[in-house]
Design a protein around this motif. Structure first.
Motif, PDB file in Angstrom:
ATOM      1  N   UNK A 168       0.823  -1.165   0.065  1.00 19.27           N
ATOM      2  CA  UNK A 168       0.085  -0.026   0.002  1.00 19.27           C
ATOM      3  C   UNK A 168       0.865   1.175   0.047  1.00 19.27           C
ATOM      4  N   UNK A 169       0.323   2.293  -0.109  1.00 20.17           N
ATOM      5  CA  UNK A 169       0.899   3.621  -0.273  1.00 20.17           C
ATOM      6  C   UNK A 169       0.878   4.193   0.897  1.00 20.17           C
ATOM      7  N   UNK A 170       1.912   4.949   1.408  1.00 16.37           N
ATOM      8  CA  UNK A 170       1.812   5.418   2.766  1.00 16.37           C
ATOM      9  C   UNK A 170       1.819   6.977   2.484  1.00 16.37           C
ATOM     10  N   UNK A 171       0.935   7.797   2.798  1.00 17.52           N
ATOM     11  CA  UNK A 171       0.431   9.237   2.524  1.00 17.52           C
ATOM     12  C   UNK A 171       1.718   9.934   2.751  1.00 17.52           C
ATOM     13  N   UNK A 172       1.917  11.012   1.808  1.00 18.61           N
ATOM     14  CA  UNK A 172       2.870  12.270   2.137  1.00 18.61           C
ATOM     15  C   UNK A 172       2.313  12.972   3.264  1.00 18.61           C
ATOM     16  N   UNK A 173       1.107  13.162   3.605  1.00 20.95           N
ATOM     17  CA  UNK A 173       0.529  14.057   4.667  1.00 20.95           C
ATOM     18  C   UNK A 173       1.316  13.040   6.038  1.00 20.95           C
ATOM     19  N   UNK A 174       1.121  11.612   6.078  1.00 23.08           N
ATOM     20  CA  UNK A 174       1.727  11.145   7.052  1.00 23.08           C
ATOM     21  C   UNK A 174       3.076  11.027   7.081  1.00 23.08           C
ATOM     22  N   UNK A 175       4.022  10.951   5.975  1.00 18.11           N
ATOM     23  CA  UNK A 175       5.331  10.474   5.820  1.00 18.11           C
ATOM     24  C   UNK A 175       6.119  12.079   5.865  1.00 18.11           C
ATOM     25  N   UNK A 176       5.433  12.964   5.656  1.00 17.51           N
ATOM     26  CA  UNK A 176       5.990  14.344   6.010  1.00 17.51           C
ATOM     27  C   UNK A 176       6.749  14.829   4.772  1.00 17.51           C
ATOM     28  N   UNK A 177       7.215  13.663   4.036  1.00 20.08           N
ATOM     29  CA  UNK A 177       8.165  14.173   2.721  1.00 20.08           C
ATOM     30  C   UNK A 177       7.701  13.368   1.588  1.00 20.08           C
ATOM     31  N   UNK A 178       7.969  13.773   0.419  1.00 15.67           N
ATOM     32  CA  UNK A 178       7.769  12.728  -0.767  1.00 15.67           C
ATOM     33  C   UNK A 178       8.999  11.911  -0.820  1.00 15.67           C
ATOM     34  N   UNK A 179       8.889  10.724  -1.650  1.00 16.33           N
ATOM     35  CA  UNK A 179       9.534   9.748  -1.837  1.00 16.33           C
ATOM     36  C   UNK A 179      10.821  10.076  -2.838  1.00 16.33           C
ATOM     37  N   UNK A 180      10.188  10.871  -3.650  1.00 18.57           N
ATOM     38  CA  UNK A 180      11.277  11.798  -4.526  1.00 18.57           C
ATOM     39  C   UNK A 180      12.154  12.597  -3.742  1.00 18.57           C
ATOM     40  N   UNK A 181      11.786  13.312  -2.891  1.00 13.12           N
ATOM     41  CA  UNK A 181      12.861  14.047  -1.955  1.00 13.12           C
ATOM     42  C   UNK A 181      13.847  13.252  -1.240  1.00 13.12           C
ATOM     43  N   UNK A 182      13.143  12.127  -0.740  1.00 10.92           N
ATOM     44  CA  UNK A 182      13.960  11.402   0.200  1.00 10.92           C
ATOM     45  C   UNK A 182      14.964  10.652  -0.736  1.00 10.92           C
ATOM     46  N   UNK A 183      14.786  10.115  -1.902  1.00 15.88           N
ATOM     47  CA  UNK A 183      15.436   9.421  -2.889  1.00 15.88           C
ATOM     48  C   UNK A 183      16.777  10.494  -3.097  1.00 15.88           C
ATOM     49  N   UNK A 184      16.513  11.718  -3.551  1.00 22.42           N
ATOM     50  CA  UNK A 184      17.442  12.586  -3.732  1.00 22.42           C
ATOM     51  C   UNK A 184      18.589  12.906  -2.672  1.00 22.42           C
ATOM     52  N   UNK A 185      17.670  13.031  -1.309  1.00 22.94           N
ATOM     53  CA  UNK A 185      18.672  13.157  -0.342  1.00 22.94           C
ATOM     54  C   UNK A 185      19.858  11.751   0.027  1.00 22.94           C
TER      55      UNK A 185
END
Length: 604
Positions: A168-185
């Motif tokens: 399932x997908x974990x919403x950005x509202x709960x994660x606090x950051x997008x997956x794309x931003x995390x990958x870039x970091x």
């Protein structure tokens, strides 16, 4: 319900299963084999298809290993399981050893003979473990033999299929950051290490990075998978496509190249052929991964999983979610405590009944996704088993006159909880109250600690033990573990323990759970979850300090407190904490539970 109470272990399986394994080893010209409690991802929870140690020995704990030689064998467990292992395993076939005081390497060093061949599954042992084993074999003149297939699987009749839990997908509202931003970091971190790519083997790291959750193992929403993340460009996610709905597949396809698990080895070979510098974590990556990269000419860059620390430091959205989850869970737990105080003194409540009722209260929230682990519902002597799992066979009626230990937690989409309380049932002896209060003093010592930046959990651990030590007592487990955000209830790299070398940072969540366990009598453990925060300045202080904000909201049982053992400061902390519990929970409770809570949190 999310917990079953079936008897999972067979204490009589050791001898026949060891015989089957030894016969298979002969066919491979092996003199011994190692069977860890592990899967290819080195996680705490493994699917039934990977519970090889349980099949071989009957042991159901979350950590351990068996060594099988031609004429000898042993099982190695840590201090949490010293009682449990003797109840679950045939000690004649697999004598128990403490993996700290006599690790498997020491045991093997005394028994391996020149020319013998010791086998191991290269995906089930980390690079770091294999180095230790290789050193032992070299010294003994024995050969360490890595295997691509596992001899246990060849003789395990009825072995379960690998899991196919939906992702399932974990919403950005709960994660606090997008997956794309995390990958870039993380890619920036790889560049800093001069790595062309990294291999992620831990499913919780992958879940956090891609903002997904899974259902492949019990109690932890993990998607069993691997990721190869290049320093630039799309990562590759290796996961069984049957776990992905069309909508989830569409989102993931925008982030990563989706490939079947069989393509993982091909990808590693490709990195090797390209002479890539590939980062792996030697503490969690299987030896097979390192072998595949190096065999084709690649270079290993050994470093901690680059996701561990960012995942451990919760952002504002994750902290907000954790607080909401803990308040919701506290309301359910207060209702349970109120019910328990009515039910237990009647003398007919048992461990399973208590665990089932607590789960019912959590289910009534309407948003419970799972328990965060099997509830430890320990009456009398079972409470002294640190990681006790109640079954229909072991189930005890909760006795009047002894404390009852219940350690439990919940998985909500906005947070993961973990709480332990020890509860008086009837009148308690002065000695029980003394032990409880000594544990409480240690708990308060952690909760009130102020410490400079750079302080590790190992430096704080003594605060939880010092009053027990003064009484000649101790507990044989760590004081605290990290906790994930709708992920693993046991999360690294931070911990409060003698081995907790990672510096604590604001945003980390840790448990605070000292205990005391007189064997055969009862158990005491008191656990809250704590958020590391910047502390208020100290008058006259020269350095900024960190401290803890308590997330858990539940009363400690004042009937077990010997107030004469508490200092004024400790007593003040206890009363202040109970006032906060009362104020935060009161608006959410019905009249009966509110009356109970007011009595349970009265100042002393």
């Amino acid at each position: 319900m999310f917990q079953t109470f079936d008897d999972l272990n067979d204490p009589f399986c050791g001898a026949p299963h060891a015989a089957l394994l030894r016969a298979e080893l002969k066919r491979h010209s092996l003199d011994g084999f190692l069977v860890p409690r592990a899967d290819a991802h080195q996680g705490e929870y493994v699917p039934p298809s990977d519970c090889r140690l349980q099949w071989l020995t009957g042991f159901t704990g979350s950590a351990g290993m068996a060594a099988v030689l031609g004429d000898d064998a042993a099982i190695f467990v840590d201090g949490r399981y010293t009682i449990q292992v003797r109840e679950q395993v045939d000690m004649q076939t697999f004598p128990a050893q403490h993996l700290i005081t006599e690790p498997a390497t020491d045991w093997l060093a005394k028994r391996l003979k020149p020319g013998q061949r010791l086998g191991y599954d290269t995906m089930l042992h980390t690079v770091r473990e294999v180095r230790r084993l290789q050193a032992v074999c070299d010294k003994a003149g024995a050969e360490l033999v890595g295997l691509d297939s596992n001899p246990v699987d060849a003789v395990w009749e009825g072995r379960p299929d690998a899991p196919l839990g939906a992702v399932s997908l974990h919403s950005e509202a709960l994660a606090g950051r997008s997956a794309a931003d995390k990958i870039a970091d993380i890619q920036t971190a790889l560049t800093g290490k001069e790595a062309d790519a990294c291999v992620l083997t831990q499913p919780d790291s992958i879940a956090w990075l891609l903002n997904i959750r899974g259902s492949d193992v019990s109690h932890t929403p993990l998607p069993l998978s691997f990721v190869v993340l290049p320093s630039s460009g799309k990562p590759s996610l290796f996961i069984d496509g049957r776990k992905l709905s069309n909508s989830v597949r569409d989102v993931l396809h925008s982030l990563a190249d989706l490939e079947e698990p069989d393509a993982f080895k091909v990808k590693l070979d490709g990195l090797g052929k390209a002479k890539a510098r590939v980062m792996i974590d030697p503490a969690s990556a299987g030896q097979a991964i390192a072998d595949a990269i190096e065999a084709r000419g690649g270079t290993l860059v050994e470093a901690a999983d680059p996701v561990l620390l960012p995942k451990a430091i919760k952002n504002a959205a994750e902290i907000k979610g954790a607080k909401a989850a803990h308040l919701r869970d506290a309301v359910a737990f207060a209702r349970f405590l109120c019910w328990f105080d009515d039910a237990a003194p009647k003398g007919d409540l048992d461990e399973i009944g208590a665990a089932e009722k607590l789960e019912e209260f959590r289910l009534a929230t309407g948003v419970l996704k799972d328990l965060s682990f099997d509830t430890i519902s320990g009456a009398g002597p079972n409470g002294a088993i640190c990681h006790y799992r109640v079954s229909r066979k072991s189930n005890l009626t909760i006795p009047v006159g002894r404390p009852f230990l219940i350690d439990s937690g919940a998985q909500y989409e906005d947070g993961t909880t973990d709480i332990t309380r020890t509860i008086a049932v009837g009148s308690q002896s002065a000695e029980m109250k003394r032990h409880f209060t000594l544990v409480l003093k240690g708990h308060i010592g952690i909760s009130t600690a102020r410490f400079p930046k750079g302080t590790s959990g190992a430096q704080l651990d003594t605060l939880a033990r010092i009053d027990l030590w003064k009484a000649g007592l101790d507990f044989d487990h760590g004081t605290g573990h990290g906790v994930g955000s709708y992920l693993s209830v046991h999360e690294g790299p931070q911990r409060i323990a003698k081995t907790g070398t990672v510096a604590l940072q604001p945003g980390m969540i840790l448990s605070n759970e000292p205990g005391y366990y007189p064997a055969g009598e009862y158990g005491i453990r008191l656990e809250n979850l704590e958020l590391v925060t910047d502390a208020m300045p100290i008058d006259g202080g020269e350095r900024s300090m960190l401290g803890f904000e308590t997330l858990t909201l539940a009363p400690f049982d004042l009937r077990l407190v010997d107030r004469t053992l508490l200092t004024d400061a400790e007593l003040s902390w206890l009363n202040d904490y109970h006032r906060r519990v009362r104020e935060e929970l009161s608006p959410h409770l019905e009249a009966r539970t509110l009356t109970w809570l007011n009595e349970a949190t009265m100042p002393i």
